[in-house]
Design a protein around this motif. Sequence first.
Motif, short mmCIF file in Angstrom:
data_model
loop_
_atom_site.label_atom_id
_atom_site.label_comp_id
_atom_site.label_asym_id
_atom_site.label_seq_id
_atom_site.Cartn_x
_atom_site.Cartn_y
_atom_site.Cartn_z
N ILE A 240 -28.63 9.58 -7.06
CA ILE A 240 -29.11 8.30 -6.52
C ILE A 240 -28.41 7.13 -7.19
CG2 ILE A 240 -31.15 6.79 -6.43
CD1 ILE A 240 -32.74 9.52 -6.01
N ARG A 241 -28.22 7.22 -8.51
CA ARG A 241 -27.49 6.16 -9.23
C ARG A 241 -26.06 6.04 -8.72
NH1 ARG A 241 -28.20 7.50 -15.43
NH2 ARG A 241 -27.01 5.56 -15.71
N LEU A 242 -25.49 7.14 -8.25
CA LEU A 242 -24.13 7.13 -7.71
C LEU A 242 -24.09 6.73 -6.24
CD1 LEU A 242 -22.75 10.35 -9.42
CD2 LEU A 242 -21.87 8.02 -9.75
N GLY A 243 -25.25 6.40 -5.66
CA GLY A 243 -25.31 5.98 -4.26
C GLY A 243 -25.53 7.09 -3.27
N GLU A 244 -25.70 8.32 -3.75
CA GLU A 244 -25.94 9.47 -2.85
C GLU A 244 -27.45 9.62 -2.66
OE1 GLU A 244 -23.99 12.75 -4.75
OE2 GLU A 244 -22.09 11.67 -4.94
N ILE A 245 -28.03 8.71 -1.89
CA ILE A 245 -29.49 8.60 -1.81
C ILE A 245 -30.11 9.85 -1.17
CG2 ILE A 245 -31.44 7.18 -1.10
CD1 ILE A 245 -29.40 5.82 -3.00
N GLY A 246 -29.61 10.27 0.00
CA GLY A 246 -30.18 11.42 0.70
C GLY A 246 -30.15 12.69 -0.13
N PRO A 247 -28.97 13.11 -0.65
CA PRO A 247 -28.92 14.31 -1.49
C PRO A 247 -29.75 14.18 -2.76
CG PRO A 247 -26.72 13.73 -0.72
CD PRO A 247 -27.62 12.59 -0.35
N GLY A 248 -29.78 12.98 -3.32
CA GLY A 248 -30.56 12.77 -4.54
C GLY A 248 -32.05 12.96 -4.29
N VAL A 249 -32.54 12.38 -3.20
CA VAL A 249 -33.96 12.53 -2.86
C VAL A 249 -34.27 13.99 -2.56
CG1 VAL A 249 -35.72 11.95 -1.14
CG2 VAL A 249 -34.28 10.15 -2.11
N ALA A 250 -33.34 14.69 -1.90
CA ALA A 250 -33.55 16.12 -1.60
C ALA A 250 -33.69 16.92 -2.89
CB ALA A 250 -32.39 16.65 -0.76
N SER A 251 -32.88 16.60 -3.91
CA SER A 251 -32.99 17.29 -5.20
C SER A 251 -34.34 17.02 -5.87
CB SER A 251 -31.86 16.86 -6.14
OG SER A 251 -30.65 17.50 -5.81
N LEU A 252 -34.80 15.77 -5.76
CA LEU A 252 -36.09 15.43 -6.35
C LEU A 252 -37.23 16.18 -5.66
CD1 LEU A 252 -35.74 11.57 -6.92
CD2 LEU A 252 -35.89 13.34 -8.68
N TRP A 253 -37.16 16.30 -4.34
CA TRP A 253 -38.21 17.04 -3.63
C TRP A 253 -38.12 18.54 -3.93
CZ3 TRP A 253 -42.51 15.17 -2.38
CH2 TRP A 253 -42.66 13.89 -1.83
N ALA A 254 -36.90 19.04 -4.13
CA ALA A 254 -36.75 20.46 -4.51
C ALA A 254 -37.39 20.70 -5.87
CB ALA A 254 -35.27 20.84 -4.54
N ALA A 255 -37.19 19.77 -6.80
CA ALA A 255 -37.82 19.89 -8.12
C ALA A 255 -39.34 19.85 -7.98
CB ALA A 255 -37.35 18.76 -9.03
N HIS A 256 -39.83 18.95 -7.14
CA HIS A 256 -41.28 18.84 -6.93
C HIS A 256 -41.87 20.16 -6.43
CE1 HIS A 256 -44.71 18.22 -4.16
NE2 HIS A 256 -45.17 17.53 -5.18
N GLY A 257 -41.19 20.79 -5.48
CA GLY A 257 -41.68 22.06 -4.95
C GLY A 257 -41.78 23.12 -6.03
N GLY A 258 -40.80 23.14 -6.92
CA GLY A 258 -40.82 24.11 -8.01
C GLY A 258 -41.94 23.83 -9.00
N PHE A 259 -42.10 22.57 -9.38
CA PHE A 259 -43.19 22.22 -10.29
C PHE A 259 -44.55 22.62 -9.69
CE2 PHE A 259 -40.29 18.59 -11.82
CZ PHE A 259 -39.85 19.32 -12.91
N LYS A 260 -44.67 22.41 -8.40
CA LYS A 260 -45.92 22.75 -7.72
C LYS A 260 -46.15 24.27 -7.75
CE LYS A 260 -48.29 21.58 -3.37
NZ LYS A 260 -48.11 20.87 -2.07
#
Length: 346
Positions: A240-260
Amino acid sequence: MNASRSAHDVELCRKLIARADEMRHQDPARALELARSGRNLAAGLDRARLGDAGWHGLQAEAWGVLASVLRAVSKLDEAEGALNVAIAFAGGVAATSRDDPTLAPRLAQRAAYLRASQQRYDEALELIEEAVTAFRELRAPAQLATCLVDRSVILADAGWKPQALIVLQRTLRRYRARMAPRTFLAAVHNIAVFLHDLARSRPAMQEAIAWLRFAIRCHERYPETLGLLKLYALHGLTAIRLGEIGPGVASLWAAHGGFKRLGARRQQAINLLDLAAVALQHERRRDLRRVGGEMFPVLRAFDHDPEARQALVRFCRALVDGTLTTRLIRRVATALRAGEPIYFGG
């Protein structure tokens, strides 16, 4: 007790202790059960059959692992007591050090991590240096490499992150071929995290994301752990800091699924706060609504932590009434992140 039963109990005890030590990073609650079982079994072993040195050494090992597991679940006072018992057993018989000369430096290593958790960094660094010196003198490169990785983590916790990165990069270059698999994984993981934390320029962020991807590939050879999921989250934030918003958000949601899946509620809440900040900044209203839906069930996990629960309730109220700001998210996230380890070691 017959000889075969005695040998079986000793073997089982060692397996319980080793498994507890291994599991404290991925399932600390289960590791605590195993460590206590191993400690209890060790206490009932026949001292005459094992010999004084062997018996004292096994007691020290059991209590030392229990101390590390207690530290992993933030029971620092109990960990201190267990470590003191381990040290007393290790010094109980002079022959112990001849049977296993690595026992004393391994206990110093465990003590160093406990002191770091207590924010007694000068003592922690002195203890880890003592262990490093001992492993060098013993010509034990694999254990020395692990100790050097641990020293870098303590340096980072003490606020010396650039120096910690240098130590770790040098250790990986020099000892990579001698490292145990878990030590190599810890070194790669921590280099990726250090680079992420220190990145200020675009080239530095690109180097960090390359290491994060490499570390994720290394982690994926093993069962899913919190360490892997935390890297997914950092990868998302860096993208996200590099401007890759879509892939960055997808990685964050993938992490969320794992934590859950793992039931890691504190990490899940922190991750959702990161997602909320990104959604707010980039006007991703669907993500913001999804964060709200996921956060409410997480609140129940914080009944035992009134301060964290109150902070999350403030966040949820602001989200519902439309007054949410990045400043509020940052304050809540800071409260939840306090004491939450992200490095891999110890």
